[in-house]
Each structure stands twice: as structure tokens, then as C-alpha cells.
Design an enzyme around this catalytic site. Structure first.
Site, short mmCIF file in Angstrom:
data_model
loop_
_atom_site.label_atom_id
_atom_site.label_comp_id
_atom_site.label_asym_id
_atom_site.label_seq_id
_atom_site.Cartn_x
_atom_site.Cartn_y
_atom_site.Cartn_z
N TRP A 260 4.52 -0.04 9.68
CA TRP A 260 5.03 -1.21 8.96
C TRP A 260 4.31 -2.47 9.43
O TRP A 260 4.19 -3.45 8.70
CB TRP A 260 6.53 -1.38 9.19
CG TRP A 260 7.33 -0.24 8.65
CD1 TRP A 260 7.87 0.78 9.35
CD2 TRP A 260 7.65 0.00 7.28
NE1 TRP A 260 8.52 1.63 8.51
CE2 TRP A 260 8.41 1.19 7.24
CE3 TRP A 260 7.38 -0.67 6.08
CZ2 TRP A 260 8.90 1.73 6.05
CZ3 TRP A 260 7.87 -0.13 4.90
CH2 TRP A 260 8.62 1.05 4.90
N ASP B 53 -1.99 2.86 2.62
CA ASP B 53 -1.33 2.96 3.91
C ASP B 53 -1.70 4.34 4.45
O ASP B 53 -1.37 5.34 3.82
CB ASP B 53 0.18 2.85 3.68
CG ASP B 53 0.91 2.48 4.94
OD1 ASP B 53 0.25 2.25 5.97
OD2 ASP B 53 2.15 2.42 4.91
N TRP C 37 8.50 -3.58 3.97
CA TRP C 37 7.28 -4.38 3.79
C TRP C 37 7.57 -5.86 3.56
O TRP C 37 6.87 -6.72 4.09
CB TRP C 37 6.47 -3.79 2.64
CG TRP C 37 5.10 -4.36 2.51
CD1 TRP C 37 4.13 -4.37 3.47
CD2 TRP C 37 4.54 -4.97 1.35
NE1 TRP C 37 3.00 -4.97 2.97
CE2 TRP C 37 3.22 -5.34 1.67
CE3 TRP C 37 5.02 -5.24 0.07
CZ2 TRP C 37 2.38 -5.96 0.76
CZ3 TRP C 37 4.18 -5.85 -0.84
CH2 TRP C 37 2.89 -6.22 -0.50
N PRO D 238 0.81 -1.22 0.00
CA PRO D 238 0.00 0.00 0.00
C PRO D 238 0.84 1.27 0.00
O PRO D 238 1.71 1.43 0.84
CB PRO D 238 -0.79 -0.12 1.30
CG PRO D 238 0.10 -0.92 2.21
CD PRO D 238 0.86 -1.86 1.32
N LYS E 24 20.58 10.32 -8.20
CA LYS E 24 19.34 10.18 -7.46
C LYS E 24 18.43 11.37 -7.76
O LYS E 24 18.89 12.51 -7.82
CB LYS E 24 19.68 10.18 -5.96
CG LYS E 24 18.87 9.22 -5.14
CD LYS E 24 19.51 9.09 -3.77
CE LYS E 24 18.46 8.84 -2.72
NZ LYS E 24 19.04 8.71 -1.39
#
Ligand SMILES: [Zn+2]
Ligand SMILES: [Zn+2]
Length: 1012
Positions: free
Chosen positions: A548, A86, A591, A47, A624
Site C-alpha cells: 500500500w 501493482d 489507496w 494500480p 456478493k
């Protein structure tokens, strides 16, 4: 008839049209329901949180998550996909705090928890529209209507049920432990959260501190050093912890040097002398670590003067310490490193895990002089300041007292809060734990039953994580989350774990039930009941649960297990475990771990059978993406420009799933230009000619007299077998690359070699066979690419199949995935054709080497270096190769040296050598000229905008040489250019498109006009 297909195409436009078609025909739902009753294929959706905008890494995981269920559906599986959100936890709270301008937990409590949580609830779907739009736009098929939401009462209730199961198994405890603490968020972090936030190259102080030994205890070999101060040298990068120092640790078996520094003796490990630049100092002696053990030293600061409480640790707990005691010992431990520092370790039980353990073992003082916001308390230097700001003040105070030997800076890796980027501090605190270490062997064994892609993650990153397992600190001293379902007696401290709402309601003296039901703080904190032991009141502990844990509980919580009767069959009907999950590699400790840990502890089995762990996504230059760098590529921008299919295809094929990949609009654009355009042009070519010839699919049988047809169908079936095997092995990357290679064959060899068959085939049967073959290739391709490029697949299928009623399904996504017809696979023919392609490309290189124009026909080409089998395979394809090389005849020789350099231009690639006969006869020169003229007339037809089937009149004006050639080759020119007549002289007629060319030194004016 097929709908005409323009060679100029806008993929984004097509996709918008297809989205409407899917909605109108309810294709996603039907694709699932059509397979109901069949074997299930279960995807668990990791999620996301919708309080931030979706980024390209979300698109990456959505694309990989989408491709497998689409494939499995076409393979006949029943594959409902439940979406999820979530909605709890620190990420949400932080956004709200930011919006309200809050700096600490005090601000929240002043504002009111009820109001604060209401804001959190409102904020979690702030960007849900963006998410939904992007989800739909990229063609990620997931059921958002029935998505699970972690803040729903039902979801929370299952969370409680999970805690209760673990509690009953003795796997939940409250521990006083040193945990990583975020001073800004005011809460502990679990070890997997810490793993998310390491920053390299962080600057910190590097301070060498002198601890003065009490001379009274110096006996044996140390007695010789009592003539001047004798200090142990210890190293730290956190001077703020020095006021809490209550022991020094040495290695009992190591050797320590006593340095005579003039006014004092300094002691450090012999092994560490050189690293600390002290190897040239005068050594007064050497002693074993065991001689140092038991010495007492003078504390750097007297805690009893500082106004902070001082405790003594013991295996049974903590007790208040009395002023006047002096206990600052040198102890022996097994954690003294000889890799850094001095071999003497500063020990502060409040601020280190091993330090705390030593404290318990040796009964050390416990001084905790830092509050939960990370500020120094008491009267220490830097009091009231954040620890990092207090560092220099503490160092300075010690320097003034000549207790600092060296004060420098170092750059090292340090953990920061993954949400708010505040440096984490290690604090001894009370926290709730899940005793995962008690099931470590099961965690490792169950991991063996999971297929990891890439495979090295299994025993590497994930396996290592399990090997080094620590208990899961799963509580947070926060507000917006699943409350820890533990109630404790305010009188006798007895505690209960509650596993569901009904259980809570059935408690004696139960009060405070919120209407309407809301299982969040502060309402749930109001619920109280009678203690069965002493008659006191049971009240909830105030902690909430880590988000979590919420997402790790999704396999059961999304079904409201076991409360909902329908949920109870999840173990029998394929809803548990999942066949497939897929997220970014950062989830190995997030997760992926929380799913695995809870499933192992609850049910003793793995939670997922197959997992793709995706590599990071970087910008074009390999950096990044970040807001501060300003190099974030928005998914919408790229999709609007090149389409979702291009983005999907790029993400699915550019690099192996587990690798780091680069992403930019330009890189995606290359996909469109290469692969997608090639496929589109092949499709558009087919439709164009099929419409001219009024080809109707499905009415005729293949006439497989043509080697080319047999070959491409062999390649097609080989492709189907390969793609199926790749997808069964969860490797969409290999599957996609195989499709790319096939499309290249199809376009650049099959269609190119077959052009004349479509255009002016000698026999109708051959032409029909070509149409049937290309049609079959395109239709099967549309099905093969459907899981990857659902839009383009649909577009082609709609026009070629659905629009003609050729098959019953009105969407490619309702079709079965193609099955390979193994009897059509002819490996010998495939080998020969590949060799023919190779010989052609080597031959073209030989032509280029001799600088001969491609349209100039030549007498012959010779191929050397083939085995007998290869040669007989190629002899069947000699016409094709001769045409490719534009030579009149193809010859073979076993001796490449027999080709004289005067006559032949030769090029070799490996064992294969091709020689091109360079000698031009007058006839060949004439023919070359004719080919150039024909080519120019074709060009003029295009310039004039004629349809390919239009007939024309051609006019020419030129010199006598070219005139002769035009007369001699008139029939050829007329046939190639669909000219009804060739007229000498270009009249002054605005209806004629004309141009003058210079060919081989001859000027020629050419004109074309459509005949009526
Ligand atoms: Zn934080
Ligand atoms: Zn009680």
C-alpha cells in the site's frame, strides 16, 4: 449519401470494427497529443495486480476512470493517462506459495529467497494479456506502454527517497507494539488492511473465568469476605490468551457486587449482573472498584513452570523476570467497558494494545507463549496447536480446576487476513511505523480541500478514518517487496536510512552491489558498509515495505522523482496533484488513504482534487459475487453479448456512483433494448430517409418556422448545458440520465411528430428544416455520448460526419465537446411542449378508458384545468395534440364539469383534465375503417419486403359497404400507401402478396404488387 444503416444491429460487431479504426488511425494518442500545450488534466491510475484475472469491479472503476479524461480531452485539456501495475506484496507471494504448495515462511526460506522472488516476478504479469485485452475491449484509454511498475528499480528508488524524507522529519520509527498479525502469512497488517477483512457472525468461545484473590491483601470492607474463596469473574473470547494473563482491570469508580455462591464469593460489576443472569444470586455486599485495586490473585498458570521466557515491562523497556516473584495485581484503568463482559477485564500485555500500555504503566509481566505461526509454545495445554484449536483444551484444563464459571459460544465480528482469510491475532511485535498521528491535524485539514463524490465520504467514512488515525505499520516480515531502506550497525546498533542508490554506493567500505542492479531481497541484503560511529558493519534490516506504501507513492514514484530531471517539474506542470482519481469504496482505507497520508507528510498538501468512490457491485439478486457462490458474472460474457457500450452505459447510469449496484447480463440487456435501440432506431430512421431525399448536411440553413424544430433544438442546447455542468461536477450518472431523457424526447416525440414532414412534407423548406434539425441533434448527440459510449458515438459520427467530410476531424474523439447555444434555449416553449406531451398521454388514457381503437378518428377533444399562459402555449401546439389524439379538433375549457359523461370520456392527471368525444358519426366510422385498411396495406408492403419509396398496385375484394368506402377514400388510401392504382378484385397472380382481414365485421382481401 450516408452508408445504409440496418435497424437490426449487433453492437459487439460494430465495436470490434471501431477498435480497428482507432488502432489504424492512432486515435487515442492523437486525441492526447492534439491538446499538448493546453492545460493539463491529470488522472492517477490506481494500480491493479495482474496476477489475477480482471473482474467486473475492475471494469466498473475503469469505466468511471475513462469517462472523465475523455470528456476533459474534448473540452480542450491535455490529458495523458499513465497506466500502472501493482506488482509487490503479500497478494503476489500468496499466489506463488499456493502454486508451490508452501504452508509457511519456513518453506520459503528453505526454497531460497532468490528463487522465490524470481517466481514472484514471473507471476505478476501472469494475466496481463487478459487485462490488456479487457482494457482495450471496454474502451478504457490509458497508456499501458509507459505504465509504471512498482517492482522496477527506479520505482523502488523513489520509494526509498520517500522513506528517507519521512525519516529526516522524524516520522519513521521502529516500535514494539501490539499489532494485528496474520499467523499464516507470518506478518503484521496495517490498520487499513485489517479494516478490509472483518467478518460478521464469527463463532468464538465465550468463557467466564474465576481469578482467586490472595486473602492476605483483603482489608477494609473486604475483610468481611475472607471466610471462603473470593474470586473476581472476568470474561474472554480468546481463552488461548489466558496463560499470558498478568493483571485484572477494574473501573475504580464503578460499584461491584459480592455474590455468595455457597462455596465461594464471586465478584462482578453491579451493572453487569443482569446481563450475566446473576441478578437473582444472593448478594453478600457491594464494594467500590477502588477497594479491589491493589489486590493480588493467583495466576491461572505459573509461567515459570511453562518453559517460555517471562519478562517485566517498564517504560524504559523489557527485562527478564526472576522466578519466585509474585505480581498479579488488580489495576484500575479507563478502558473497562460496562457494555459487555463482567466489568473486570482480563489483561494480557502481549496480546492487546491497551493491555500492553497497562503493562508498561504498571510494570506487569509480559508472557508471549504463541509463535509467529499462531501455535501455542511451552508446556501449556494445547502446546503445538494453533491457538483456535487450543482454545477448548485451555478451557478444559481450567474447568477441571473449577476455575470456569460459564463456558458458551458467541457470534461476533472478528478480523481476518484480507488475503488469506486466516483469523488475525493481536501480538506485541517489533515493526516499522510512519508516525502519521504526528500530522493528524494536517491529514484532516487537507481532506477538507478534496471534493468527494459522494460527498458524505469526506467527513464520514474517510473523515472518521482520519479522526481515529493510528501510526502506519508499514513494514512486513516478508520477501517480495520494496526493502525497508534502513541499515543498522551489527556492533553498535546505529542506524541509517538510505534515500537512493548513489547515496548507498558512496558509503565507506561499500560491498555487495548486485550486478545487474536488483533492489530486491536477497541481493539488497548483501549490501554492507562501514559504521561511521564504531567501524562495525552496517547491514540492512530484513523487513520489506507494505505494497500500500508502493501504490501510495505512485504520484512521485511513477516519475522516478526526484532522480529523473524531467520529474522535477511535476508540481508546476499539473502532474501533481491529480485532478481526479476513482476507485471502489474499499480504497478509503487503502489507496485513497495511502496517497493522502504520504502526500500530506511529504508535501503538506492533498494528492488529488476530486475523487469518485464507487459502491460495491453485486449480482442480480443483490448478493456478493464469489467463486464459492458460483454467481460471478464474467465481464467478457456480457460484453460479447451486448457490447462494451451497453456495459459502460449501465454501469454509468444505473445508480449513483457511490451506491451499491447490481450487475447481470439481463440488466445490461435492458439498457440495450431501451436506450441504445431507441437511439439506434432514430439514427437509422434518419439515414434511411435522408438517403431517399438525397439530403446533404451543412449546405442549408435552418428554417425555424417549425415549433417542433425550435423545441428540440432548445432541448438539445439545454441538454448540452446540463451534461457539461454534470460532468464538471464529476457526476456522469446525472449526465447520462439527462441524455437518456433527451433521446426519449427525440425519438418518441420529435421524430414521431415529424414523420410526415420527412415523408411527404407540403413544403421543401419544412422538410429540409426537419432534416437539418434531426441531423444536428444526432451529430451533437454523438459528441455528447462520446465519453460514455465511445464506440456507438464513433459509429454514428463516422457515417454522419467523417464519411461526408462535413468536419475536419476523422474521429469523434478528436472533436471539441459541444457548447450550448444559450440563445436557442426557449424555456417557455419547452414548458408548453412538455405540457402537450402530458395532455396527449392523458388524452390517450381517456381514449383507452372508452375502449376506442387508436385509429378511429373522433370529432374533438377538450382540455381543461390550464392557466391562461399554459393555454396560450398549448394553442400553438393544438394541431400536434389533435393528431396525437386522432381528433378533428382540439378545444379548451375552463370548466371540466361542463363535459357530460354521455358525450365525453375524461381522465385527469393533477390539474389537467382531457375529455375525448366518444360520439361516432357515420363519416367517422367510415374514416376509421379506411385507416384500418391503410394500416393493413402498409403491413403487406413490409411483408412483401418493399422499400419505403417503392410504388405499388393495390388490389381489394370485399363487400358492398367497404367497396363504397374504398371508392370514397381512394385518393387518401393511394397517397398514404404509395399506390399508383387501386384495383377492385385480387387476380390469381404469384407476384401479389395478399391476405384476408376481418375489419369491423367486414371481410376484405387485400393484395399488393410492386409497380415497375
Ligand atoms: Zn494472511
Ligand atoms: Zn557501529
Amino acid at each position: 449519401m450516408f452508408l445504409p444503416v440496418s435497424s437490426r444491429v449487433s453492437f459487439p460487431e460494430i465495436e470490434e470494427k471501431i477498435l480497428k479504426l482507432w488502432t489504424a488511425r492512432d486515435i487515442f494518442k492523437r486525441s492526447v497529443e492534439n491538446r499538448s500545450g493546453r492545460k493539463r488534466f491529470t488522472l492517477y491510475e490506481g494500480p491493479p495486480t495482474a496476477n489475477g484475472r480482471p473482474g467486473i469491479h475492475h471494469v466498473l472503476s475503469r469505466v468511471f476512470k475513462d469517462v472523465m479524461p475523455r470528456y476533459k480531452t474534448m473540452k480542450g485539456y491535455y490529458a495523458p493517462r499513465i497506466g500502472g501495475w501493482d506488482t509487490h506484496g503479500l497478494p503476489v507471494e500468496l499466489e506463488v506459495e499456493k502454486a508451490l504448495g508452501f504452508k509457511s515462511k519456513t518453506d520459503i526460506e528453505r526454497f531460497g529467497i532468490a528463487e522465490f522472488n524470481k517466481k514472484c516476478r514471473e507471476s505478476v504479469f501472469k494475466y496481463v494479456e487478459d487485462w490488456n485485452r479487457l482494457t482495450e475491449r471496454v474502451g478504457y484509454w490509458v497508456d499501458l506502454e509507459h505504465a509504471y511498475i512498482t517492482m522496477n528499480n527506479e520505482y523502488i528508488e523513489t520509494g526509498w527517497w520517500v522513506v528517507k524524507q519521512l525519516w529526516d522529519k522524524g516520522l519513521v520509527y521502529q516500535g514494539h507494539k501490539v499489532t494485528p498479525h496474520c499467523p499464516r502469512c507470518g506478518t503484521s497488517l496495517s490498520s487499513h488492511e485489517v479494516a478490509l477483512g472483518y467478518e460478521e457472525n464469527t463463532e468464538d468461545p465465550s468463557v467466564y473465568v474465576k481469578f482467586k484473590i490472595e486473602p492476605a491483601g483483603m482489608a477494609g470492607p473486604l475483610a468481611a469476605f475472607t471466610d471462603k474463596p473470593f474470586s473476581l469473574l472476568a470474561w474472554t473470547t480468546t481463552p488461548w490468551t489466558l496463560p499470558a494473563n498478568t493483571a485484572l482491570a477494574v473501573c475504580g469508580t464503578a460499584e461491584y457486587a459480592v455474590l455468595d455462591m455457597g462455596e465461594e464469593y464471586l465478584v462482578l460489576a453491579t451493572e453487569r449482573l443482569e446481563a450475566n443472569g446473576l441478578h437473582n444470586a444472593h448478594q453478600a455486599g457491594r464494594v467500590s472498584g477502588c477497594h479491589l485495586v491493589g489486590l493480588q490473585y493467583q495466576p491461572l498458570f505459573d509461567p515459570f513452570d511453562s518453559g517460555v521466557p517471562v519478562y517485566r515491562l517498564s517504560p524504559t523497556g523489557m527485562t527478564a523476570a526472576e522466578p519466585g516473584e509474585i505480581f498479579y495485581p488488580v489495576i484500575a484503568t479507563d478502558y473497562v467497558s460496562m457494555e459487555d463482559g463482567t466489568g473486570i477485564v482480563h489483561t494480557a500485555p502481549a496480546y492487546g494494545e491497551v493491555d500492553y500500555e497497562s503493562g508498561v504503566k504498571h510494570g506487569l509481566y509480559f508472557i508471549h507463549h504463541v509463535d509467529l505461526q499462531g501455535k501455542i509454545t511451552g508446556s501449556y495445554p494445547g502446546a503445538g496447536k494453533f491457538v483456535k484449536a487450543a482454545d477448548p483444551l485451555i478451557t478444559r484444563a481450567l474447568k477441571d480446576r473449577h476455575l470456569i464459571q460459564k463456558d458458551e459460544k458467541i457470534h461476533h465480528t472478528y478480523p481476518f487476513c484480507w488475503r488469506c482469510a486466516t483469523p488475525l491475532l493481536y501480538f506485541a511485535k517489533q515493526s516499522w511505523y510512519i508516525r502519521t498521528t504526528a500530522r493528524k491535524a494536517d491529514l484532516i485539514e487537507n481532506n477538507e480541500r478534496i471534493n468527494w463524490y459522494p460527498e458524505h465520504i469526506k467527513r464520514g467514512r474517510f473523515g472518521d478514518w482520519l479522526q481515529n488515525n493510528v501510526d502506519w505499520a508499514f513494514s512486513r516480515e516478508r520477501y517480495w517487496g520494496t526493502p525497508v531502506p534502513v541499515w543498522r550497525c551489527d556492533t553498535c546498533q546505529a542506524s541509517d536510512c538510505i534515500g537512493g542508490v548513489d547515496e548507498l554506493r558512496s558509503k565507506p567500505g561499500f560491498t555487495g552491489f548486485p550486478e545487474p542492479l536488483d533492489l530486491h531481497r536477497p541481493f539488497v541484503d548483501e549490501i554492507a558498509y562501514d559504521c561511521q560511529k564504531c567501524g562495525g558493519r552496517m547491514r540492512r534490516v530484513t523487513d520489506v515495505i507494505d505494497c500500500w506504501f508502493d501504490s501510495g507513492a505512485m504520484p512521485v514514484a511513477q516519475q522516478h522523482y526526484p532522480f529523473d530531471p524531467d520529474s522535477r517539474s511535476i508540481f508546476e506542470d499539473g502532474r501533481f496533484p491529480a485532478d481526479f482519481i476513482c476507485e471502489g469504496i474499499d480504497q478509503t482505507r487503502g489507496w485513497f488513504y495511502s496517497l493522502h497520508a504520504l502526500s500530506t507528510l511529504l508535501f503538506g498538501q492533498p494528492c488529488f482534487k476530486n475523487v469518485i468512490s464507487l459502491g460495491l457491485i453485486l449480482d442480480e439478486k443483490g448478493e456478493k459475487m464469489s467463486k464459492t457462490r458460483g454467481n460471478v458474472v464474467l465481464p467478457e460474457t456480457v460484453i460479447n453479448k451486448h457490447g462494451a457500450d451497453a456495459v459502460r452505459w449501465y454501469l454509468l447510469t444505473a445508480s449513483p456512483a457511490g451506491n451499491t449496484r447490481r450487475f447481470s447480463e439481463k440488466l445490461v440487456g435492458e439498457v440495450t433494448r431501451s436506450f441504445m435501440s431507441t437511439l439506434w432506431n432514430t439514427y437509422s430512421f434518419f439515414v434511411l430517409y435522408a438517403n431517399i431525399d438525397n439530403f446533404r448536411p451543412g449546405t442549408q440553413k435552418h428554417d425555424l418556422a417549425s415549433e417542433l424544430d425550435r423545441w428540440i433544438l432548445s432541448e438539445l442546447n439545454q441538454l448540452i448545458a446540463e451534461v457539461t455542468a454534470d460532468l464538471d461536477a464529476y457526476d456522469p450518472v446525472a449526465a447520462g440520465r439527462a441524455i437518456e431523457a433527451f433521446v426519449d424526447y427525440l425519438s418518441n416525440w420529435y421524430v414521431r411528430r415529424s414523420r410526415r414532414r420527412f415523408w411527404k412534407s407540403e413544403s421543401d423548406a419544412d422538410k429540409l428544416s426537419a432534416y437539418n434539425t434531426l441531423y444536428e441533434c444526432l451529430v451533437k448527440l454523438s459528441k455528447l455520448i462520446a465519453p460514455f459510449m465511445p464506440f456507438l458515438a464513433e459509429e454514428i459520427y463516422q457515417n454522419l460526419v467523417a464519411g461526408n467530410g462535413t468536419e475536419k476531424d476523422d474521429s469523434v474523439h478528436l472533436c471539441d465537446y459541444p457548447e450550448a447555444e444559450m440563445t436557442s434555449i426557449d424555456n417557455v416553449l419547452s414548458g408548453s411542449m412538455r405540457l402537450a406531451m402530458k395532455a396527449s398521454s392523458v388524452g390517450r388514457a381517456a381514449r383507452a378508458q372508452a375502449a376506442i381503437k387508436v385509429r378511429q378518428p373522433l370529432a374533438d377533444a377538450v382540455i381543461a384545468g390550464l392557466s391562461q399562459t399554459e393555454r396560450s402555449g398549448l394553442e400553438k401546439l393544438a394541431d400536434a395534440i389533435a393528431e396525437e389524439l386522432n381528433v378533428k379538433c382540439l378545444k379548451f375549457t375552463s370548466d371540466a364539469d361542463s363535459l357530460s359523461a354521455d358525450e365525453y370520456s375524461t381522465v385527469s392527471d393533477g390539474p389537467v383534465t382531457v375529455g375525448i368525444n366518444k360520439r361516432l358519426t357515420p363519416e367517422l366510422v367510415d374514416e376509421g375503417l379506411v385507416r384500418e385498411i391503410t394500416h393493413r396495406i402498409q403491413g403487406l408492403r413490409k411483408t412483401a419486403g418493399f422499400d419505403i419509396a417503392d410504388t405499388i398496385s393495390t388490389f381489394f375484394e370485399t363487400d358492398s359497404v367497404t367497396e363504397r368506402v374504398m371508392e370514397a377514400w381512394g385518393e387518401y388510401v393511394a397517397k398514404e400507401t404509395l399506390s399508383r392504382d387501386l384495383v377492385n378484385g385480387v387476380p390469381d397472380d404469384p407476384g401479389i402478396t395478399a391476405e384476408t382481414f376481418k375489419l369491423e365485421g367486414h371481410a376484405i382481401k387485400l393484395g399488393v404488387k410492386k409497380t415497375t
